[in-house]
Design an enzyme around this catalytic site. Structure first.
Site, mmCIF file in Angstrom:
data_model
loop_
_atom_site.group_PDB
_atom_site.id
_atom_site.type_symbol
_atom_site.label_atom_id
_atom_site.label_comp_id
_atom_site.label_asym_id
_atom_site.label_seq_id
_atom_site.Cartn_x
_atom_site.Cartn_y
_atom_site.Cartn_z
ATOM 1 N N GLU A 184 22.869 23.787 -7.887
ATOM 2 C CA GLU A 184 23.863 22.765 -8.185
ATOM 3 C C GLU A 184 23.213 21.540 -8.807
ATOM 4 O O GLU A 184 22.006 21.321 -8.692
ATOM 5 C CB GLU A 184 24.572 22.298 -6.893
ATOM 6 C CG GLU A 184 25.271 23.407 -6.130
ATOM 7 C CD GLU A 184 26.287 22.889 -5.118
ATOM 8 O OE1 GLU A 184 26.734 21.724 -5.249
ATOM 9 O OE2 GLU A 184 26.638 23.654 -4.214
ATOM 10 N N LYS A 215 27.143 26.038 5.892
ATOM 11 C CA LYS A 215 26.620 25.152 4.855
ATOM 12 C C LYS A 215 25.889 23.934 5.415
ATOM 13 O O LYS A 215 25.038 23.378 4.724
ATOM 14 C CB LYS A 215 27.788 24.611 4.016
ATOM 15 C CG LYS A 215 28.613 25.662 3.328
ATOM 16 C CD LYS A 215 28.019 26.024 2.005
ATOM 17 C CE LYS A 215 29.006 26.813 1.170
ATOM 18 N NZ LYS A 215 28.474 27.031 -0.177
ATOM 19 N N GLU A 243 22.232 27.823 -3.463
ATOM 20 C CA GLU A 243 23.246 27.534 -4.483
ATOM 21 C C GLU A 243 22.647 26.535 -5.466
ATOM 22 O O GLU A 243 22.278 25.427 -5.085
ATOM 23 C CB GLU A 243 24.529 26.979 -3.856
ATOM 24 C CG GLU A 243 25.274 28.028 -3.047
ATOM 25 C CD GLU A 243 26.703 27.636 -2.686
ATOM 26 O OE1 GLU A 243 26.996 26.431 -2.625
ATOM 27 O OE2 GLU A 243 27.520 28.559 -2.471
ATOM 28 N N ASP A 285 22.530 23.772 -2.172
ATOM 29 C CA ASP A 285 23.388 23.800 -0.987
ATOM 30 C C ASP A 285 23.207 25.152 -0.285
ATOM 31 O O ASP A 285 24.041 26.051 -0.402
ATOM 32 C CB ASP A 285 24.850 23.590 -1.418
ATOM 33 C CG ASP A 285 25.745 23.260 -0.239
ATOM 34 O OD1 ASP A 285 25.236 22.735 0.765
ATOM 35 O OD2 ASP A 285 26.947 23.532 -0.335
ATOM 36 N N HIS A 339 31.257 31.305 -11.371
ATOM 37 C CA HIS A 339 30.913 31.466 -9.951
ATOM 38 C C HIS A 339 32.173 31.734 -9.127
ATOM 39 O O HIS A 339 32.196 32.643 -8.294
ATOM 40 C CB HIS A 339 30.207 30.201 -9.454
ATOM 41 C CG HIS A 339 29.975 30.177 -7.972
ATOM 42 N ND1 HIS A 339 29.028 30.964 -7.351
ATOM 43 C CD2 HIS A 339 30.575 29.462 -6.979
ATOM 44 C CE1 HIS A 339 29.053 30.734 -6.041
ATOM 45 N NE2 HIS A 339 29.975 29.826 -5.797
ATOM 46 N N ASP A 363 31.411 18.429 -2.038
ATOM 47 C CA ASP A 363 30.955 19.532 -2.885
ATOM 48 C C ASP A 363 32.130 20.076 -3.684
ATOM 49 O O ASP A 363 33.188 20.363 -3.116
ATOM 50 C CB ASP A 363 30.338 20.638 -2.017
ATOM 51 C CG ASP A 363 29.360 21.495 -2.824
ATOM 52 O OD1 ASP A 363 28.880 21.026 -3.863
ATOM 53 O OD2 ASP A 363 29.093 22.625 -2.400
#
Lengths: 422, 422
Positions: free
Chosen positions: B198, B250, B196, B230, B131, B124
């Site tokens: 992404e 995570k 999140e 995520d 951000h 990641d």
């Protein structure tokens, strides 16, 4: 928790003569698993067990019908115990299997070994409080051991694709670094290349996503252990690691030894897990009476270095440090598994949990050059006069590990070595 | 870098009628890859291409002879281009293959889709400077954007085993947290569960260990892109993440959309990669004229939320934010690949590179609740009056993505959604 049984009997001798030699890593009480093929061949790797200086082909002697180590690791505990019992009985002196199984033996010297299983995910922990304190001082002088350390088994994800087997060399990594007095970073070969002395714990049976493994059941998911060296580029690490942790400083290569010594084989070498006086007790999900009684494993670990110059001169590797894993680790493998899955994360057969660098409290017990050379400030002098702060091109770094206990036969983990190429 | 060709022609129409519908994500100009089987079956997953509201079975129509998506991703660029050309020609109006291929179609509504390939390693990144700055302010008010940010494409390793496909629910994770005013941490369900937004970039051909991929060659190793969420437990993250980065906060689950939109399909939507005035230029290994000219991809991304109460009342999901990936990302996919391998790290077919949370500079462009609710201090009010700082049980979070450009047919990435179970 696996118990002592007839396979651990110190009186057992094998019809494989080299397995009875004093000091062998692989007596009949060990029986570690690995993957092998004839050296120089392009055959599929097969599952074998190390016995003395030989490898026993498990499929050839009819004990299994697969080449898939991960499938074997996924087997329930009773099947694993049964396989160990069958191996122990068949390899004993006087076994009726001797004639048939002798044909399934190959000398280790004529085989090529590979990474012992297919490693899906690799997690690296940070279980040595001594290592965390010493390294923490170098990165954060005012704040070496962070407030979470004694509560959380700190860990992070590593790179599985670049794990290589003992003996395979690797190229010194290049990367971005920034000198403290430089305005901008630059790209170049790492000048602070280090090793990390670790144990690699392999997962057997996995868990379903969303289903934590309680600490009481954790060891049912622990297949075994290998030696593990998580090579590290300290200069790249220092520049890249904030805020999300190490990345390119670690993922260029990690070296694992080819044999997985099973949790069952380690039964005679279990020791109590004790917290230093005054330290907090773990939260309940990380605590159990069984874990306190015998949750740790007494494994002696040794690090040796042989420089190119030493090798050319025929000089033996020199010991850099020696430490007992049980004294170095602040968390047991069962605690690592319980913690890793408490959020529902799914472990799978073949996943690898690195212990993190295992350092003891004494000067000669440090598991990395960063510690031994005080961050590069105090060079180590080798017997031939060479000096080392970090690894030089041509250096071979060797990890060894073994277990000894009163009334038990010594077993070994073998070696994990690697050489730095320019 | 892939170029415009006949497969991108805006005038192309398919004999699959739904592929010509206005606003479809999957017109004949897209042709993304995924893995499917009949819903409710236990069949092996097969490789398919989305076309309109249908899936084309590539093996059934004779274009490939494998079910192994990773093998297909490993193919050299000319083979990939040839497959795209064959698909485009066979699916066009008037194609002689229509009669045969029509038998290889299934409605998407009757199929089960899975994670689009076998993901070996997942990395990641942290490519949105907006951000990084906003979140950095919350964790480190005095020091939001660290000195390495504009030089190093910051990344870290994630957990591959817990990546799930869109639609699969997951359980709210439990974990250790410590309130600022508490003496000791405690175990409990996360109370700051976040998403999140992404992109997930998939690797096609890999590189050998020790062999970096130069930026000029990087896109030859880029297979395509999916939506990626995520999921993150911010309270667990805050307590565990020092010094080695996020871990259990995570790795309980990440959601990927089922279709990989190829780099070739994205050709019409490439845009220049520009650094803000005054920012340093990347080091040479991260810079090329081609990357500056067209290294970024213009992909519009949208986040929607539907609470359990909204679902029960038949109310449509509400938009939380919208952002363009090219405006959010400070690094291009080619730069991520060049950086990831500069130290010799080996990428493999099917590896996933997460972009990191993609947030733009404006308030409505933030890719996480942590940003939208100012760290939980400013609740969002939903149309039905419910408030949200972080995700509640029963919430469904939906990512959508699509590409639009002058003279090109709009293509979509589909959706990635997941629901939080208690």
């Amino acid at each position: 928790m696996s118990e002592l049984n007839a396979t651990h009997n110190a009186k057992l001798r094998s019809w494989v003569a080299s397995a009875n030699a004093l000091g062998t890593d692989f007596p009949i009480q060990n029986l570690p698993y690995g993957r092998f093929r004839a050296a120089g061949s392009a055959d599929r790797f097969r599952i074998g067990v190390a016995i003395g200086d030989q490898v026993l082909d498990l499929k050839a002697c009819g004990l299994i019908d697969t080449d898939d180590m991960n499938a074997l690791m996924d087997a329930p505990g009773d099947q694993r115990q049964a396989l160990r019992k069958a191996l122990s009985e068949g390899l004993r002196e006087g076994s009726p299997q001797q004639e048939a199984w002798a044909k399934a033996l190959s000398p280790q010297s004529s085989t090529e070994l590979t990474v012992p299983c297919c490693i899906g995910d690799y997690t690296d922990f940070y279980t040595s409080v001594h290592h965390a304190t010493t390294v923490g001082k170098q990165f954060r002088p005012d704040n070496p051991l962070l407030p979470n350390y004694k509560w959380v088994p700190i860990g992070y994800h590593g790179r599985a694709s670049s794990i290589i087997v003992s003996g395979q060399p690797f190229t010194r990594p290049q990367g971005q670094t920034k000198a403290p007095d430089a305005d901008v970073p630059c790209l170049g070969p790492s000048r602070r290349l280090d090793y990390e002395l670790e144990l690699g714990w392999f997962i057997g049976r996995g868990n379903a996503q969303g289903q934590p493994i309680g600490i009481a059941d954790a060891e049912q998911h622990l297949f075994g252990v290998s030696l593990f060296n998580d090579w590290s580029a300290r200069d790249i690490q220092g520049w890249e690691y904030q805020p999300l942790g190490p990345f390119l400083s670690k993922n260029f290569a990690s070296t694992v030894s080819p044999w997985m010594v099973t949790t069952e084989a380690l039964a005679p070498f279990r020791v109590p897990f004790e917290r230093p006086a005054g330290d907090p007790q773990p939260l309940p999900y990380l605590d159990s009476s069984a874990n306190r009684a015998l949750g740790a494993f007494s494994i002696t670990l040794e690090v040796l270095l042989q420089s190119a110059q030493m090798r050319a001169a025929g000089e033996a590797p020199v010991r850099l440090s020696m430490v007992n894993a049980a004294q170095a680790a602040y968390w047991t493998p069962a605690q690592l598994i319980a913690h890793h899955t408490v959020n529902g994360c799914n472990l799978q057969p073949g996943d690898l949990l690195g212990s993190g660098t295992l350092s003891g409290p004494e000067a000669g017990q440090a598991g990395s050059l960063m510690e031994l050379s005080a961050g590069g400030k105090q060079p180590i002098v080798l017997p031939n006069g060479e000096k080392r702060t970090f690894l030089e091109d041509g250096d071979t770094l060797i990890l060894r590990g073994w277990c000894e206990a009163e009334g038990a036969v010594r077993i070994g983990l073998g070696t994990a070595f690697g050489t730095v190429l320019p």
